[in-house]
Design an enzyme around this catalytic site. Structure first.
Site, PDB file in Angstrom:
ATOM      1  N   HIS A  87     -10.214  57.219 -10.308  1.00 36.57           N
ATOM      2  CA  HIS A  87      -9.542  58.507 -10.535  1.00 36.57           C
ATOM      3  C   HIS A  87     -10.193  59.181 -11.740  1.00 36.57           C
ATOM      4  CE1 HIS A  87      -6.424  61.494 -11.140  1.00 36.57           C
ATOM      5  NE2 HIS A  87      -5.820  61.102 -10.032  1.00 36.57           N
TER       6      HIS A  87
ATOM      7  N   GLU B 159      -3.930  69.456  -3.925  1.00 34.52           N
ATOM      8  CA  GLU B 159      -4.680  68.428  -4.655  1.00 34.52           C
ATOM      9  C   GLU B 159      -6.109  68.445  -4.147  1.00 34.52           C
ATOM     10  OE1 GLU B 159      -2.726  64.622  -4.601  1.00 34.52           O
ATOM     11  OE2 GLU B 159      -1.282  65.242  -6.110  1.00 34.52           O
TER      12      GLU B 159
ATOM     13  N   ARG C 254     -12.429  62.995  -5.256  1.00 36.53           N
ATOM     14  CA  ARG C 254     -12.313  62.214  -6.494  1.00 36.53           C
ATOM     15  C   ARG C 254     -13.588  61.518  -6.915  1.00 36.53           C
ATOM     16  NH1 ARG C 254      -6.418  59.524  -5.843  1.00 36.53           N
ATOM     17  NH2 ARG C 254      -5.445  61.530  -6.186  1.00 36.53           N
TER      18      ARG C 254
ATOM     19  N   GLY D 265       2.241  62.975  -5.487  1.00 34.43           N
ATOM     20  CA  GLY D 265       3.141  63.170  -4.374  1.00 34.43           C
ATOM     21  C   GLY D 265       2.695  62.517  -3.092  1.00 34.43           C
TER      22      GLY D 265
ATOM     23  N   ASP E 188      -3.453  40.012  -5.039  1.00 37.01           N
ATOM     24  CA  ASP E 188      -2.992  38.719  -4.503  1.00 37.01           C
ATOM     25  C   ASP E 188      -3.049  38.661  -2.977  1.00 37.01           C
ATOM     26  OD1 ASP E 188      -2.413  38.486  -7.163  1.00 37.01           O
ATOM     27  OD2 ASP E 188      -0.284  38.045  -6.925  1.00 37.01           O
TER      28      ASP E 188
ATOM     29  N   SER F 268      -1.819  57.839   0.292  1.00 36.23           N
ATOM     30  CA  SER F 268      -1.474  56.425   0.221  1.00 36.23           C
ATOM     31  C   SER F 268       0.019  56.177   0.418  1.00 36.23           C
ATOM     32  CB  SER F 268      -1.924  55.863  -1.119  1.00 36.23           C
ATOM     33  OG  SER F 268      -1.440  54.576  -1.260  1.00 36.23           O
TER      34      SER F 268
ATOM     35  N   ARG G  26     -10.293  57.625  -0.356  1.00 41.03           N
ATOM     36  CA  ARG G  26      -8.990  58.095   0.099  1.00 41.03           C
ATOM     37  C   ARG G  26      -8.719  59.528  -0.351  1.00 41.03           C
ATOM     38  NH1 ARG G  26      -3.786  58.076  -2.570  1.00 41.03           N
ATOM     39  NH2 ARG G  26      -4.909  57.232  -4.348  1.00 41.03           N
TER      40      ARG G  26
ATOM     41  N   HIS H  44      -8.492  53.096  -9.644  1.00 37.89           N
ATOM     42  CA  HIS H  44      -7.187  53.644  -9.260  1.00 37.89           C
ATOM     43  C   HIS H  44      -6.683  53.099  -7.921  1.00 37.89           C
ATOM     44  CE1 HIS H  44      -3.997  56.580  -9.077  1.00 37.89           C
ATOM     45  NE2 HIS H  44      -4.455  57.108  -7.949  1.00 37.89           N
TER      46      HIS H  44
ATOM     47  N   GLU I 145      -1.320  49.294   0.315  1.00 34.77           N
ATOM     48  CA  GLU I 145      -2.666  49.266  -0.268  1.00 34.77           C
ATOM     49  C   GLU I 145      -3.416  47.977   0.032  1.00 34.77           C
ATOM     50  OE1 GLU I 145      -2.791  50.886  -4.233  1.00 34.77           O
ATOM     51  OE2 GLU I 145      -4.837  50.170  -4.552  1.00 34.77           O
TER      52      GLU I 145
HETATM   53  P1  FAD Z   1       2.720  48.548  -4.795  1.00 35.42           P
HETATM   54  O1  FAD Z   1       3.611  49.695  -4.946  1.00 35.42           O
HETATM   55  O2  FAD Z   1       1.715  48.304  -5.855  1.00 35.42           O
HETATM   56  O3  FAD Z   1       3.640  47.271  -4.657  1.00 35.42           O
HETATM   57  C1  FAD Z   1       3.109  45.979  -4.595  1.00 35.42           C
HETATM   58  C2  FAD Z   1       4.244  44.997  -4.742  1.00 35.42           C
HETATM   59  O4  FAD Z   1       3.799  43.672  -4.479  1.00 35.42           O
HETATM   60  C3  FAD Z   1       4.831  44.958  -6.144  1.00 35.42           C
HETATM   61  O5  FAD Z   1       6.223  44.888  -5.986  1.00 35.42           O
HETATM   62  C4  FAD Z   1       4.296  43.664  -6.724  1.00 35.42           C
HETATM   63  O6  FAD Z   1       5.099  43.111  -7.723  1.00 35.42           O
HETATM   64  C5  FAD Z   1       4.276  42.797  -5.480  1.00 35.42           C
HETATM   65  N1  FAD Z   1       3.369  41.653  -5.503  1.00 35.42           N
HETATM   66  C6  FAD Z   1       2.028  41.662  -5.701  1.00 35.42           C
HETATM   67  N2  FAD Z   1       1.541  40.407  -5.590  1.00 35.42           N
HETATM   68  C7  FAD Z   1       2.588  39.589  -5.309  1.00 35.42           C
HETATM   69  C8  FAD Z   1       2.737  38.195  -5.103  1.00 35.42           C
HETATM   70  N3  FAD Z   1       1.702  37.342  -5.156  1.00 35.42           N
HETATM   71  N4  FAD Z   1       3.963  37.699  -4.864  1.00 35.42           N
HETATM   72  C9  FAD Z   1       5.048  38.519  -4.828  1.00 35.42           C
HETATM   73  N5  FAD Z   1       4.963  39.851  -5.019  1.00 35.42           N
HETATM   74  C10 FAD Z   1       3.757  40.373  -5.257  1.00 35.42           C
HETATM   75  N6  FAD Z   1      -0.611  57.547  -4.016  1.00 35.42           N
HETATM   76  C11 FAD Z   1      -0.129  58.664  -3.424  1.00 35.42           C
HETATM   77  O7  FAD Z   1      -0.138  58.761  -2.190  1.00 35.42           O
HETATM   78  N7  FAD Z   1       0.361  59.663  -4.181  1.00 35.42           N
HETATM   79  C12 FAD Z   1       0.408  59.613  -5.545  1.00 35.42           C
HETATM   80  O8  FAD Z   1       0.878  60.534  -6.189  1.00 35.42           O
HETATM   81  C13 FAD Z   1      -0.103  58.460  -6.182  1.00 35.42           C
HETATM   82  N8  FAD Z   1      -0.100  58.349  -7.533  1.00 35.42           N
HETATM   83  C14 FAD Z   1      -0.492  57.177  -8.107  1.00 35.42           C
HETATM   84  C15 FAD Z   1      -0.380  57.015  -9.488  1.00 35.42           C
HETATM   85  C16 FAD Z   1      -0.700  55.823 -10.079  1.00 35.42           C
HETATM   86  C17 FAD Z   1      -0.587  55.665 -11.564  1.00 35.42           C
HETATM   87  C18 FAD Z   1      -1.165  54.746  -9.279  1.00 35.42           C
HETATM   88  C19 FAD Z   1      -1.520  53.433  -9.903  1.00 35.42           C
HETATM   89  C20 FAD Z   1      -1.289  54.903  -7.915  1.00 35.42           C
HETATM   90  C21 FAD Z   1      -0.955  56.110  -7.314  1.00 35.42           C
HETATM   91  N9  FAD Z   1      -1.060  56.285  -5.935  1.00 35.42           N
HETATM   92  C22 FAD Z   1      -0.594  57.425  -5.363  1.00 35.42           C
HETATM   93  C23 FAD Z   1      -1.424  55.172  -5.076  1.00 35.42           C
HETATM   94  C24 FAD Z   1      -0.137  54.580  -4.516  1.00 35.42           C
HETATM   95  O9  FAD Z   1       0.867  54.656  -5.489  1.00 35.42           O
HETATM   96  C25 FAD Z   1      -0.294  53.148  -4.106  1.00 35.42           C
HETATM   97  O10 FAD Z   1      -1.444  52.970  -3.338  1.00 35.42           O
HETATM   98  C26 FAD Z   1       0.893  52.727  -3.261  1.00 35.42           C
HETATM   99  O11 FAD Z   1       2.069  53.021  -3.965  1.00 35.42           O
HETATM  100  C27 FAD Z   1       0.803  51.268  -2.954  1.00 35.42           C
HETATM  101  O12 FAD Z   1       2.041  50.850  -2.468  1.00 35.42           O
HETATM  102  P2  FAD Z   1       2.228  49.354  -2.054  1.00 35.42           P
HETATM  103  O13 FAD Z   1       3.641  49.213  -1.627  1.00 35.42           O
HETATM  104  O14 FAD Z   1       1.161  48.961  -1.134  1.00 35.42           O
HETATM  105  O15 FAD Z   1       1.949  48.536  -3.415  1.00 35.42           O
HETATM  106  C1  SIN Z   2      -2.425  61.760  -8.680  1.00 30.76           C
HETATM  107  O1  SIN Z   2      -1.289  62.185  -8.895  1.00 30.76           O
HETATM  108  O2  SIN Z   2      -3.454  62.274  -9.127  1.00 30.76           O
HETATM  109  C2  SIN Z   2      -2.570  60.544  -7.855  1.00 30.76           C
HETATM  110  C3  SIN Z   2      -2.463  60.916  -6.471  1.00 30.76           C
HETATM  111  C4  SIN Z   2      -3.008  59.827  -5.612  1.00 30.76           C
HETATM  112  O3  SIN Z   2      -3.505  58.823  -6.112  1.00 30.76           O
HETATM  113  O4  SIN Z   2      -2.964  60.018  -4.415  1.00 30.76           O
END
Ligand code: FAD
Ligand code: SIN
Length: 592
Positions: free
Chosen positions: A233, A117, A279, A53, A212, A382, A377, A342, A366
């Site tokens: 994680h 959490e 974590r 969440g 990237d 996030s 974190r 993670h 991220e």
């Molecule tokens: P992302 O959502 O990863 O999006 C990155 C985007 O960039 C994607 O669309 C990708 O295709 C695009 N991209 C990458 N490189 C390029 C390129 N060269 N050219 C064009 N496009 C590109 N965080 C929480 O706070 N709560 C949670 O419950 C939680 N659960 C998680 C569960 C999992 C399984 C994972 C993996 C992570 C979790 N996290 C959680 C962490 C959190 O989801 C991420 O840190 C956050 O969503 C990152 O968002 P973002 O928009 O920065 O990147």
């Molecule tokens: C999880 O649901 O354990 C992931 C939460 C997070 O990465 O913040």
């Protein structure tokens, strides 16, 4: 088939369609033309995989001050306090905005439901069953697709930054799209490319998480920070053949506990908070426990016995479904789990307006290092960071293009790089294993140095390939039509492998540089946290610097040269060095 036309210029380019990129695109002023570039489908990324969440202190029993304190504690001395303050104080507005857009968070009666959490002192994690990310991303995509000022360009891979020869400012990017390499100009480029978990063999991250943004920015000369800090994680599904599917921390938050292969609980042997310790602590506890019980098991187990079946069904329908697919009935047996890479705390350094050390280049989500996560974190911070910092971009003021738009030249390229693919795919296969063993949960100088030597050798071998030379020496503003069917895939493989190798190099070097243990960075040869190392690691090019943790007020000050943000002594030094290098290059008749 002719390529769909992409405008040669946007006001703003957003790269990435996770929570950060989508929300930023929606928050940007609507009179601006926004290009949203993403390398797979709009949904693909970590955001839509997020389970547990999004954290926000909105319950009457909670306060932003408590959220602040928990975030700082988890961050192990490297959070930027004023930036964290900004995050927690803006959390409630971020949630309100998501709810107004239609995100269906779970409710308890009329009120938003909240769970606990690890390392949170209050239940403050809002959720939508165990697919919170999907609920947020689907809502944001729906909004984006209805916004006339946003043009989605997908699947399109951002290849490199386009820096102005004279000013060094970012003026656009090059992309690989529909068998063409194109250069798109913009007054601001926002990197929202997510994390780099694919650099490790055991990861919860999706395939697109190849680091990237960090690689492009670093190659472009941007300052990157704290890259040694990766979060592992504790509980990823661990069954031969199965992906490292995340078993959310919320499962432990609801009462599940860890047992070893003998059915014995062990987390309290390592920390007084047991399964709900931070974590890094729980991941190391599992790592250590597995070492002690070796060679028996390769995993421990998450026992859900203490949660009622109704609550499991209500809270974790997706986890039930995925476990079932891998032959595990969570109602009757514990889930086999082990740690996996993670979340990357490090990233491209930004100020609170998300601007990087390159003018015109922004980073959010991220891929950015805003300073809110420190060395580790806090769970569910996030998604919050993505939304809060993306929202700030509503204030983005862009300067009109200073350079007159020149028309692009056009060439064709047959791109016969088939024979070079073997080396690239071999590196893609072996690098993540090497990283897991050398820069995973437990690190040492010897293992890090061996890995640096191997990665450096791969970087040299790859640099000699024609396809690498081609990619790294593209001519700005020259459109390339690829004529061979496979060339696009080959270029993509090469680009992503180069990015993975570059981030591996940066993680390894930063981990070898930091001779202490802190947060996600644990050194078996330096197991203690050292007060001397309560500093950030800054990297620019091949230079590594220490930089103090500083109050936000200073960080957000204007530098003497009128550039925004990052007015730490270290940053000023770095900017002066960068400026000096640029002037020297100009003096030699070269440009960046
Ligand atoms: P992302 O959502 O990863 O999006 C990155 C985007 O960039 C994607 O669309 C990708 O295709 C695009 N991209 C990458 N490189 C390029 C390129 N060269 N050219 C064009 N496009 C590109 N965080 C929480 O706070 N709560 C949670 O419950 C939680 N659960 C998680 C569960 C999992 C399984 C994972 C993996 C992570 C979790 N996290 C959680 C962490 C959190 O989801 C991420 O840190 C956050 O969503 C990152 O968002 P973002 O928009 O920065 O990147
Ligand atoms: C999880 O649901 O354990 C992931 C939460 C997070 O990465 O913040």
């Amino acid at each position: 088939m002719a390529s769909p036309k992409i405008p040669p210029q946007f006001d703003i380019l957003v790269i990435g369609s996770g929570a950060a990129g989508l929300y930023a695109a929606l928050c940007l002023p609507t009179h601006l033309q926004v290009g949203l570039i993403t390398k797979d489908t709009l949904k693909t990324g970590s955001s839509s995989w997020a389970q547990g969440g999004i954290a926000a202190a909105i319950d009457p029993s909670d306060t932003p001050e408590l959220h602040f304190a928990d975030t700082l504690k988890a961050g192990a001395g490297l959070c930027e306090p004023e930036t964290v303050k900004f995050l927690v104080e803006n959390a409630s507005a971020a949630i309100k905005s998501l709810v107004d857009m239609g995100v269906a968070f779970d409710r308890q009666g009329e009120k938003l439901a909240m769970t606990l959490e690890a390392a949170h002192s209050r239940p403050r994690v809002l959720h939508s069953a165990d697919t919170t990310g999907r609920a947020i991303v689907d809502t944001l995509i729906d909004q984006v697709l209805h916004r006339p000022n946003i043009q989605v360009i997908s699947p399109a891979l951002a290849l490199s930054l386009w820096l102005n020869d004279v000013t060094g400012h970012c003026q656009g990017i090059s992309i690989l799209y529909q068998e063409q390499i194109s250069w798109i100009r913009a007054s601001a480029v926002i990197l929202a490319t997510g994390g780099g978990g694919q650099v490790f063999s055991q990861t919860t991250n999706p395939a697109v998480s190849t680091g990237d943004g960090v690689a492009l920015a670093w190659r472009g000369g941007a300052v990157v920070r704290d890259l040694e800090f990766f979060q592992f994680h504790p509980t990823a599904l661990t069954k031969p053949g199965a992906p490292r599917f995340l078993i959310s921390e919320a499962v432990r938050g609801e009462g599940a506990y860890l047992v070893d292969y003998r059915g014995q609980r062990f987390a309290f042997n390592y920390h007084s908070d047991g399964e709900l310790a931070p974590r890094d602590v729980v991941s190391r506890a599992i790592f250590r426990h597995l070492e002690q019980t070796a060679p028996e098991p390769y995993c421990v187990y998450l026992d859900l016995d203490s949660i009622s079946p109704e609550q499991i069904s209500h809270r974790f329908p997706n986890i039930i479904k995925v476990c079932q697919q891998w032959g595990i009935d969570v109602f009757t047996e514990p889930i086999p789990v082990a740690p996996a890479a993670h979340y990357w705390m490090g990233g491209i350094i930004t100020d609170v307006h998300s601007e990087t050390s390159i003018k015109g280049l922004y980073a959010i989500g991220e891929t950015a290092s805003t300073g809110v996560h420190g060395a580790n974190r806090l769970a569910s911070n996030s998604l919050l960071e993505c939304i809060v910092f993306a929202a700030e971009l509503s204030r983005l003021e862009i300067e009109p293009h200073l350079t007159p738009e020149e028309s692009a030249s056009f060439i064709t390229e047959s791109g016969d790089w088939e024979t070079e693919m073997e080396l690239l795919t071999s590196v893609q296969q072996h690098l993540p294993q090497l990283m897991w063993h050398s820069a995973g949960i437990c690190r040492s100088q010897e293992a890090l140095e061996d890995a640096i030597a191997q990665v450096s050798s791969w970087r040299c071998q790859l640099a000699a390939l024609a396809v690498t030379q081609y990619l790294l020496n593209l001519t700005p503003n020259q459109t390339v039509q690829l004529t061979s069917a496979n060339a696009q895939q080959q270029l993509r493989t090469c680009a992503e492998t180069l990015n993975l190798l570059d981030i591996a190099y940066l993680i390894l070097k930063s981990a070898a540089w930091r001779t202490e243990s802190r947060g996600g960075h644990y050194r078996s040869d330096y197991p203690q946290t050292s007060a001397d190392w309560q500093v950030h690691t800054l990297v620019q090019g091949e230079s590594w610097y220490k930089s103090p943790v500083i109050p936000f007020a200073q960080m957000n000050a204007k530098t003497t040269d009128g550039q925004s943000g990052l007015a730490t002594p270290a940053m000023l030094g770095i900017r002066q060095k960068a400026e000096g290098r640029r002037q020297r290059a100009e003096g030699r008749g070269q440009s960046q």
